[in-house]
Design an enzyme around this catalytic site. Structure first.
Site, PDB file in Angstrom:
ATOM      1  N   LYS A   1      -0.382   0.377  -1.296  1.00 51.37           N
ATOM      2  CA  LYS A   1       0.264  -0.870  -0.716  1.00 51.37           C
ATOM      3  C   LYS A   1       1.166  -1.632  -1.822  1.00 51.37           C
ATOM      4  CE  LYS A   1      -2.381  -1.914   1.438  1.00 51.37           C
ATOM      5  NZ  LYS A   1      -2.503  -1.432   2.795  1.00 51.37           N
TER       6      LYS A   1
ATOM      7  N   THR B   1       4.420   2.090   0.742  1.00 51.96           N
ATOM      8  CA  THR B   1       5.128   3.496   0.533  1.00 51.96           C
ATOM      9  C   THR B   1       4.861   4.083   2.549  1.00 51.96           C
ATOM     10  OG1 THR B   1       3.044   3.951   0.202  1.00 51.96           O
ATOM     11  CG2 THR B   1       4.276   4.634  -1.766  1.00 51.96           C
ATOM     12  N   ARG B   2       4.334   4.060   2.608  1.00 50.97           N
ATOM     13  CA  ARG B   2       4.190   4.693   4.473  1.00 50.97           C
ATOM     14  C   ARG B   2       5.249   4.335   4.951  1.00 50.97           C
ATOM     15  NH1 ARG B   2       2.889   8.917   7.044  1.00 50.97           N
ATOM     16  NH2 ARG B   2       0.850   9.153   5.233  1.00 50.97           N
TER      17      ARG B   2
ATOM     18  N   ARG C   1      -1.441  -6.659   8.077  1.00 50.02           N
ATOM     19  CA  ARG C   1      -2.934  -7.908   8.222  1.00 50.02           C
ATOM     20  C   ARG C   1      -3.127  -8.933   7.692  1.00 50.02           C
ATOM     21  NH1 ARG C   1      -6.824  -3.282   7.004  1.00 50.02           N
ATOM     22  NH2 ARG C   1      -6.625  -2.693   4.689  1.00 50.02           N
TER      23      ARG C   1
ATOM     24  N   HIS D   1      -4.137 -11.245   4.578  1.00 50.88           N
ATOM     25  CA  HIS D   1      -4.713 -10.303   3.355  1.00 50.88           C
ATOM     26  C   HIS D   1      -6.390 -12.197   3.263  1.00 50.88           C
ATOM     27  CE1 HIS D   1      -0.526  -8.540   1.134  1.00 50.88           C
ATOM     28  NE2 HIS D   1      -1.598  -8.598   1.966  1.00 50.88           N
TER      29      HIS D   1
END
EC number: 2.8.2.-
Length: 290
Positions: free
Chosen positions: A47, A50-51, A255, A257
Site C-alpha cells: 500500500k 508499488t503497483r 478509493r 479510506h
C-alpha cells in the site's frame, strides 16, 4: 491480521550449485531473448505505491518486469532458483529485469536470501506516511472481509486508551527503520533507493526520473506520459501506444479510506515519531511525515 513468517529453508550448498546451473542455463547464445534473474527488485512497501511504480517503469523500453508478484523469497523459496527464473519475462542483453513483491521488505529471512542470489542487485522501496499506509491497508482488508473489527480496536490494546499494538500487521509494516536495518546488514545503502510515495502521486515524473537514474536508465519516462485524474486523485498514464483511451490503475486504487478517530491518529503520530526520525537518518532523507 497478525504478522507471521514461515518458510522452508534451502541448504546453502544446494542453493549455490543451483545458482551456478541456473546462470549457465540462462546464458543464451548470440543476442536472443532469455529468462534471466532480476537485476532489480521492488521490495516494498504494501500500500505504498508499488503497483503504480511498476506500471510506470514498464513504459520504459529497457525494462522487462513481471506483472504478478512471485513471492519467491518469502513464500516459495523451497521451489528453487530455476523455478524463480522461469517466472521472469524474457529479456535481451542490456534490458533490466524486475519484479515486485512488497512483502519482501518485512520478511526477516528475505535479505539474506536475495543476497545469496545476487550481491549486486538493486533494491527499490516505496514508502509513504505509515499512518496513511496503515489506514489504506485496513481499508483493503475491510473491503475483502466484511465484519472486521474497527481500526481503533485492532490498532490499540483496550481501545485508544491503551498502548499501540505494534504487532498488528498494518502497523508493524510501518516500522520502516526496523525492517531496513535487516537489509542494511546485507546490502550497502548505495544499492537501496527510496521512492517517496506521496511525491509519486503528486510528481510522478520527478520520482520516475530519480528511479531511472538509480537503475542506470535513460530518462525516457517523463511528464509527457502522465496526467492527473482528479476523480481518483491519482496520476494516470496518457494513451498508451495502440490504445484509444488513457490507462489508470485498477478501481481499488485511489478509493476512499475508512474514517479513523482523530484521537487514534494523534496517538499513532506520537508512536511513529521516533521510528520515523530513525528511518530518516538511515535512509538519508526527510520524508516530512508529521
Amino acid at each position: 491480521l497478525r504478522s507471521s513468517e514461515c518458510s522452508r529453508p534451502v541448504p546453502e550448498l544446494a542453493l549455490k550449485s543451483e545458482l551456478v546451473a541456473s546462470l549457465r542455463d540462462a546464458s543464451p547464445s548470440g543476442g536472443s531473448a532469455a529468462r534471466r534473474f532480476p537485476h532489480a527488485l521492488i521490495i516494498g512497501v504494501k500500500k505504498g505505491g508499488t503497483r503504480a511504480l511498476l506500471e510506470f517503469l514498464r513504459l520504459h523500453p529497457d525494462v522487462r518486469a513481471l506483472g504478478s508478484e512471485p513471492h519467491f523469497f518469502d513464500r516459495h523459496y523451497a521451489r528453487g532458483l530455476s523455478w524463480y527464473r522461469s517466472m521472469m519475462p524474457k529479456a535481451l542483453d542490456g534490458q533490466i529485469v524486475m519484479e515486485k513483491t512488497p512483502r519482501y521488505f518485512v520478511t526477516p529471512e528475505t535479505p539474506a536470501r536475495v543476497r545469496a542470489m545476487s550481491q549486486d542487485i538493486k533494491l527499490i522501496v516505496v514508502v509513504r506516511d505509515p499512518i496513511t499506509r496503515a489506514i489504506s491497508d485496513y481499508t483493503q482488508i475491510v473491503s475483502k472481509t466484511p465484519g472486521v473489527p474497527s481500526f481503533e480496536s485492532l490498532a490499540f490494546k483496550n481501545g485508544t486508551a491503551g498502548s499501540v499494538d505494534a504487532l498488528w500487521s498494518p502497523l508493524h509494516i510501518g516500522l520502516y527503520a526496523r525492517h531496513l536495518e535487516r537489509w542494511l546488514a546485507h546490502f550497502p545503502p548505495a544499492q537501496i533507493h527510496f521512492v517517496h510515495g506521496e511525491r509519486l502521486v503528486h510528481d510522478p515524473a520527478g520520482e520516475m526520473g530519480r528511479v531511472q537514474d538509480f537503475l542506470g536508465l535513460q530518462r525516457i519516462v517523463t511528464d509527457k506520459h502522465f496526467y492527473f485524474n482528479k476523480t481518483k486523485g491519482f496520476p494516470c498514464l496518457k494513451k498508451p501506444e495502440g490504445s484509444s483511451k488513457p490507462h489508470c490503475l485498477g478501481k481499488t486504487k485511489g478509493r476512499l479510506h475508512v474514517r479513523v478517530q482523530p484521537e487514534a491518529v494523534r496517538k499513532l503520530r506520537e508512536f511513529y515519531y521516533p521510528h520515523n526520525l530513525r528511518f530518516y537518518q538511515m535512509a538519508g532523507m526527510d520524508f516530512g511525515w508529521q
